[in-house]
Scaffold this motif. Structure first.
Motif, PDB file in Angstrom:
ATOM      1  N   HIS A 236       0.852  -1.195   0.000  1.00  0.00           N
ATOM      2  CA  HIS A 236       0.000   0.000   0.000  1.00  0.00           C
ATOM      3  C   HIS A 236       0.886   1.243   0.000  1.00  0.00           C
ATOM      4  N   VAL A 245      -2.457   1.553   9.990  1.00  0.00           N
ATOM      5  CA  VAL A 245      -2.939   0.367  10.699  1.00  0.00           C
ATOM      6  C   VAL A 245      -2.163  -0.821  10.144  1.00  0.00           C
ATOM      7  N   LYS A 250      -3.095   0.317  15.457  1.00  0.00           N
ATOM      8  CA  LYS A 250      -2.962   1.688  14.972  1.00  0.00           C
ATOM      9  C   LYS A 250      -1.610   2.243  15.432  1.00  0.00           C
ATOM     10  N   GLY A 256      -0.412   8.386   6.224  1.00  0.00           N
ATOM     11  CA  GLY A 256      -1.336   7.259   6.299  1.00  0.00           C
ATOM     12  C   GLY A 256      -1.089   6.339   5.117  1.00  0.00           C
ATOM     13  N   SER A 261      -9.803  -0.451   1.650  1.00  0.00           N
ATOM     14  CA  SER A 261     -10.206  -0.788   3.020  1.00  0.00           C
ATOM     15  C   SER A 261      -9.374   0.063   3.975  1.00  0.00           C
ATOM     16  N   ASP A 262      -9.045  -0.487   5.141  1.00  0.00           N
ATOM     17  CA  ASP A 262      -8.189   0.264   6.072  1.00  0.00           C
ATOM     18  C   ASP A 262      -6.713   0.169   5.685  1.00  0.00           C
ATOM     19  N   ASP A 264      -4.542  -2.211   5.698  1.00  0.00           N
ATOM     20  CA  ASP A 264      -3.656  -2.948   6.607  1.00  0.00           C
ATOM     21  C   ASP A 264      -2.853  -3.967   5.799  1.00  0.00           C
ATOM     22  N   LYS A 295     -15.639  -0.533   1.321  1.00  0.00           N
ATOM     23  CA  LYS A 295     -14.865   0.716   1.392  1.00  0.00           C
ATOM     24  C   LYS A 295     -14.624   1.071   2.861  1.00  0.00           C
ATOM     25  N   GLY A 296     -13.352   1.240   3.223  1.00  0.00           N
ATOM     26  CA  GLY A 296     -13.006   1.573   4.605  1.00  0.00           C
ATOM     27  C   GLY A 296     -13.155   0.410   5.573  1.00  0.00           C
ATOM     28  N   GLU A 298     -12.677  -2.714   7.983  1.00  0.00           N
ATOM     29  CA  GLU A 298     -11.558  -3.135   8.826  1.00  0.00           C
ATOM     30  C   GLU A 298     -11.128  -4.521   8.390  1.00  0.00           C
ATOM     31  N   SER A 299      -9.819  -4.714   8.308  1.00  0.00           N
ATOM     32  CA  SER A 299      -9.291  -5.914   7.667  1.00  0.00           C
ATOM     33  C   SER A 299      -9.507  -7.191   8.467  1.00  0.00           C
TER      34      SER A 299
END
Ligand code: MG
Length: 383
Positions: A236, A245, A250, A256, A261-262, A264, A295-296, A298-299
């Motif tokens: 990423h 994350v 965190k 960032g 997603s998040d 991760d 979307k967004g 948590e993994s």
């Protein structure tokens, strides 16, 4: 459900006779390891078991410590004068968040994950459940070596363990008195007990010949063992933000990670390693980035899905190794928390999960600080 395994290893085993060791059967060696270590392993490897407590002989609790020296981590409780008393002491010692307990004979070292899973499944709709097999042999009555009558086998079952209970039901049943087994106690207290499918290999070691049979079963399992290795790789890119994350933790940072997603990257690589071992595609196939509902996200949702898929396909995840590749942020101070968080999500012992990091010597995109990469492996075993 928080499911505790309570393994009863408090008996003297006098029926076995002497093998020269003077030890009760659950402490004797089977394929080079104490029987009790095999038994504890069956539960330690099951993904839905959250704790293991072993009831030890009242006069020799150190035998359990010795038997499990190279085994899984367990709680050990000293037993009582009778089997019922031993189980009651074990029930009193379970972790306070326990909702269900599986009570198992220490001398049944071959219980399959499938047998345990079927009891747990039945406990979702019943206060008690236990495995058994229908009697298939003809039954006779006899006196002095002579047949005196035929006995109908209709409705007869051979009972096995683990016997599973809602924790409050079995505690209430035990306050009521004594019985030869826990299913009988529960029934006497008014709780219906569901019968689940047992297995021919789930034998209770009672006579010397049982050890030879158990060794043959173990050998056959070893020959049939299906071991899978999977790898996962993910990247990423850095963007705006004040934290990243990684492996569910965190980590404060001046940038960032960008992603659907998040982002991760560590957990994504671990998830893909599990899918890879199962030959069941990758995260993108199961959770398409084109689908707005992820979307967004948590993994842990992705990782949990892969873990459940492994379990549904009959595999146990035996270890995960995740490497994060970046110059910054520093991973070392967070590695223990990352291991603990993935262990929690995967319902695995933290000792089976590794998180480590490396830089790429300032070479390439990770070296230039453009993003973070992760490579992970997972080992899955089906016996
Ligand atoms: Mg990703």
């Amino acid at each position: 459900m928080r499911i505790a395994a309570l393994i009863v290893a408090a008996g003297s085993g006098s029926r076995m006779g002497s093998d020269g060791s003077g030890l009760a059967k659950q402490f004797r060696l089977l394929a080079g390891r104490p029987v009790l270590a095999h038994t504890a392993d069956c539960f330690a490897k099951h993904p839905l078991i959250s704790s293991i407590t072993i009831v030890a002989p009242i006069d020799a609790p150190e035998l359990v410590v010795t038997a499990l020296k190279n085994g899984p981590s367990v709680e050990i409780v000293r037993g009582g004068e009778s089997r019922s008393a031993s189980v009651a002491l074990g029930l009193a010692a379970l972790p306070s968040d326990t909702t269900h307990v599986l009570i198992h004979d220490g001398a049944r070292p071959l219980v399959a994950a499938e047998t345990i899973s079927k009891v747990i499944e039945a406990l979702k709709t019943n206060p008690a459940a236990a495995p058994a097999l229908p009697v298939t042999d003809a039954l006779w009555r006899g006196v002095d070596g002579e047949v005196t009558a035929a006995q109908s086998r209709e409705g007869l079952y051979r009972a096995q363990t683990p016997q599973g209970f809602e924790i409050n039901a079995i505690r209430a049943a035990h306050s009521g008195g004594e019985a030869p087994d826990d299913v009988e106690l529960a029934r006497l207290a008014g709780y219906p007990v569901a019968i689940t499918e047992g297995h021919e290999d789930n034998i209770k070691l009672t006579y010397p010949a049982d050890f030879a049979r158990a060794e043959r079963i173990l050998q056959a399992r070893e020959n049939n063992m299906d071991i899978r290795l999977g790898n996962g790789f993910d990247v990423h890119r850095f963007g705006e933000g004040d934290h990243v994350v990684l492996c569910g933790i965190k980590v404060p940072f001046g940038r960032g990670l960008q992603g659907h997603s998040d982002a991760d990257v560590g957990m994504h690589a671990v998830t893909d390693a599990i899918y890879g071992a199962l030959a069941r595609g990758d995260i993108g196939q199961h959770f398409p980035p084109s689908d707005p509902q992820w979307k967004g996200a948590e993994s842990h949702i992705f990782l949990r899905h892969a873990v459940d898929l492994a379990s549904d396909m009959g595999f146990t995840i035996t270890n995960v190794d995740c490497t994060l590749i970046c110059e910054q942020p520093k991973i070392g101070p967070h590695a223990i928390a990352m291991r603990a968080e993935m262990a929690r999500i995967m319902n695995l012992d933290v000792e089976r999960i590794s998180v480590k990091a490396t830089t790429s010597e300032r070479l390439g995109f990770t070296g230039r600080g453009e993003g973070i990469a992760s490579i992970s492996t997972a080992t899955l075993v089906k016996t």
